[in-house]
Design an enzyme around this catalytic site. Structure first.
Site, PDB file in Angstrom:
ATOM      1  N   CYS A  57       4.884  -0.924  -1.008  1.00 61.30           N
ATOM      2  CA  CYS A  57       4.666  -0.358   0.330  1.00 61.30           C
ATOM      3  C   CYS A  57       3.420  -0.976   0.956  1.00 61.30           C
ATOM      4  O   CYS A  57       2.343  -0.958   0.368  1.00 61.30           O
ATOM      5  CB  CYS A  57       4.514   1.153   0.227  1.00 61.30           C
ATOM      6  SG  CYS A  57       4.137   1.947   1.816  1.00 61.30           S
ATOM      7  N   TYR A  88      11.554  -2.472  11.058  1.00 55.49           N
ATOM      8  CA  TYR A  88      11.325  -1.777   9.791  1.00 55.49           C
ATOM      9  C   TYR A  88      12.635  -1.243   9.235  1.00 55.49           C
ATOM     10  O   TYR A  88      12.936  -1.399   8.047  1.00 55.49           O
ATOM     11  CB  TYR A  88      10.330  -0.641   9.997  1.00 55.49           C
ATOM     12  CG  TYR A  88      10.096   0.193   8.756  1.00 55.49           C
ATOM     13  CD1 TYR A  88       9.395  -0.321   7.672  1.00 55.49           C
ATOM     14  CD2 TYR A  88      10.574   1.502   8.668  1.00 55.49           C
ATOM     15  CE1 TYR A  88       9.176   0.433   6.532  1.00 55.49           C
ATOM     16  CE2 TYR A  88      10.359   2.266   7.542  1.00 55.49           C
ATOM     17  CZ  TYR A  88       9.659   1.731   6.476  1.00 55.49           C
ATOM     18  OH  TYR A  88       9.450   2.486   5.345  1.00 55.49           O
ATOM     19  N   GLU A 100       8.089  -6.283   2.381  1.00 58.88           N
ATOM     20  CA  GLU A 100       6.948  -5.771   3.137  1.00 58.88           C
ATOM     21  C   GLU A 100       5.718  -6.575   2.733  1.00 58.88           C
ATOM     22  O   GLU A 100       5.412  -6.694   1.548  1.00 58.88           O
ATOM     23  CB  GLU A 100       6.736  -4.286   2.863  1.00 58.88           C
ATOM     24  CG  GLU A 100       7.864  -3.420   3.375  1.00 58.88           C
ATOM     25  CD  GLU A 100       7.553  -1.927   3.307  1.00 58.88           C
ATOM     26  OE1 GLU A 100       6.368  -1.567   3.126  1.00 58.88           O
ATOM     27  OE2 GLU A 100       8.493  -1.120   3.443  1.00 58.88           O
ATOM     28  N   ASP A 135       9.289   3.228  -5.340  1.00 61.18           N
ATOM     29  CA  ASP A 135       9.825   2.560  -4.158  1.00 61.18           C
ATOM     30  C   ASP A 135      10.789   1.463  -4.616  1.00 61.18           C
ATOM     31  O   ASP A 135      10.370   0.502  -5.265  1.00 61.18           O
ATOM     32  CB  ASP A 135       8.696   1.944  -3.333  1.00 61.18           C
ATOM     33  CG  ASP A 135       7.773   2.995  -2.738  1.00 61.18           C
ATOM     34  OD1 ASP A 135       8.279   4.074  -2.374  1.00 61.18           O
ATOM     35  OD2 ASP A 135       6.565   2.740  -2.629  1.00 61.18           O
ATOM     36  N   TYR A 140      10.439  -4.210  -1.480  1.00 58.49           N
ATOM     37  CA  TYR A 140       9.236  -3.835  -2.244  1.00 58.49           C
ATOM     38  C   TYR A 140       8.916  -4.854  -3.337  1.00 58.49           C
ATOM     39  O   TYR A 140       8.101  -4.585  -4.211  1.00 58.49           O
ATOM     40  CB  TYR A 140       9.421  -2.449  -2.858  1.00 58.49           C
ATOM     41  CG  TYR A 140       9.584  -1.356  -1.829  1.00 58.49           C
ATOM     42  CD1 TYR A 140       8.567  -1.073  -0.925  1.00 58.49           C
ATOM     43  CD2 TYR A 140      10.768  -0.623  -1.746  1.00 58.49           C
ATOM     44  CE1 TYR A 140       8.721  -0.074   0.026  1.00 58.49           C
ATOM     45  CE2 TYR A 140      10.923   0.375  -0.794  1.00 58.49           C
ATOM     46  CZ  TYR A 140       9.901   0.645   0.084  1.00 58.49           C
ATOM     47  OH  TYR A 140      10.050   1.630   1.029  1.00 58.49           O
ATOM     48  N   CYS A 204       0.440   6.513  -0.349  1.00 57.79           N
ATOM     49  CA  CYS A 204      -0.068   5.251  -0.877  1.00 57.79           C
ATOM     50  C   CYS A 204       0.490   5.061  -2.273  1.00 57.79           C
ATOM     51  O   CYS A 204       0.188   5.839  -3.181  1.00 57.79           O
ATOM     52  CB  CYS A 204      -1.600   5.239  -0.922  1.00 57.79           C
ATOM     53  SG  CYS A 204      -2.301   3.748  -1.655  1.00 57.79           S
ATOM     54  N   CYS A 213      -7.620  -8.965 -14.157  1.00 60.93           N
ATOM     55  CA  CYS A 213      -7.289 -10.356 -13.901  1.00 60.93           C
ATOM     56  C   CYS A 213      -8.493 -11.224 -14.237  1.00 60.93           C
ATOM     57  O   CYS A 213      -9.595 -10.993 -13.719  1.00 60.93           O
ATOM     58  CB  CYS A 213      -6.918 -10.530 -12.430  1.00 60.93           C
ATOM     59  SG  CYS A 213      -6.449 -12.209 -11.995  1.00 60.93           S
TER      60      CYS A 213
END
Length: 221
Positions: A57, A88, A100, A135, A140, A204, A213
């Protein structure tokens, strides 16, 4: 094809001939960036670079990047598909091929692509294919779209490095992130731009694997 079938979230990308036809007119945001006031659309100041990130998202993903020093502006939209100037709702059908995406316009003197990739890898799960958490659907999927061959090589090296980090961290799944050169980006509707600044209690879905990372991703592997 029935209307209900069209609305079904798909887990495979449509071929170009299967994609929705779209339209000639693009969505052009009329507002400036809700947080920093900079124009969302170009041309951008000289010396700035751009990159596109897909990590689920786009509401939560965009907020990660606008907070970084050296980021001039961010915007959300659609990238990596076939349909010109999608909406959308069209993207959510799975029949445009887009994911997205967050456009990040940045000053490489202050924040490098390596820095941005570190934020990208650490804040979502790049092994999930056509979904991110709860999602689900092609819109996504994880993606990095860059403008130059040099940036492409850096992104691909970063994928290899983070894959090794995932394995060392006990995550045995393979990264599914799509990485390629791509300049085409379609802006999303105004209400999506900087959504979580306008709606602080909004949804969110951001969440990483818990694996850091490694730094130095711009070094040859």
């Amino acid at each position: 094809m029935s209307f209900m079938t069209m609305l079904t979230k798909k887990f495979s990308l449509p071929a170009k001939e299967e994609a929705l036809p779209g339209r000639a007119d693009a969505i052009r945001p009329v507002e400036t960036h809700f947080v920093n006031g900079n124009p969302l659309t170009g041309p951008y100041p000289d010396g700035l670079e751009t990159v596109l990130f897909g990590m689920g998202c786009f509401w939560g993903a965009e907020r990660l990047f606008w907070q970084l020093p050296g980021v001039h502006v961010t915007a959300v939209g659609y990238a990596g598909g076939h349909t010109p100037n999608p909406t959308y709702h069209e993207t959510c059908t799975g029949r445009t091929g887009h994911t997205e995406a967050v456009l990040v316009v940045y000053d490489p003197v202050i924040v490098s692509l390596t820095d941005l990739l570190k934020v990208f890898w650490e804040n979502h799960d790049p092994t999930q294919g056509m979904r991110q958490g709860n999602d689900t659907g092609t819109q996504y999927r994880s993606a990095v779209y860059v403008k130059s061959a040099e940036d492409l090589a850096l992104a691909e090296t970063s994928r290899k490095t983070y894959q090794e980090a995932l394995k060392a961290g006990g995550v045995n799944a393979s990264i599914t992130t799509e990485i390629r050169q791509l300049e085409e980006f379609f802006f999303a509707e105004d209400y999506h731009q900087q959504y979580l600044a306008k709606n602080p209690a909004g949804y969110c879905g951001i969440g990483g694997t818990g694996v850091s990372c490694p730094t130095g991703l711009d070094q040859e592997a």
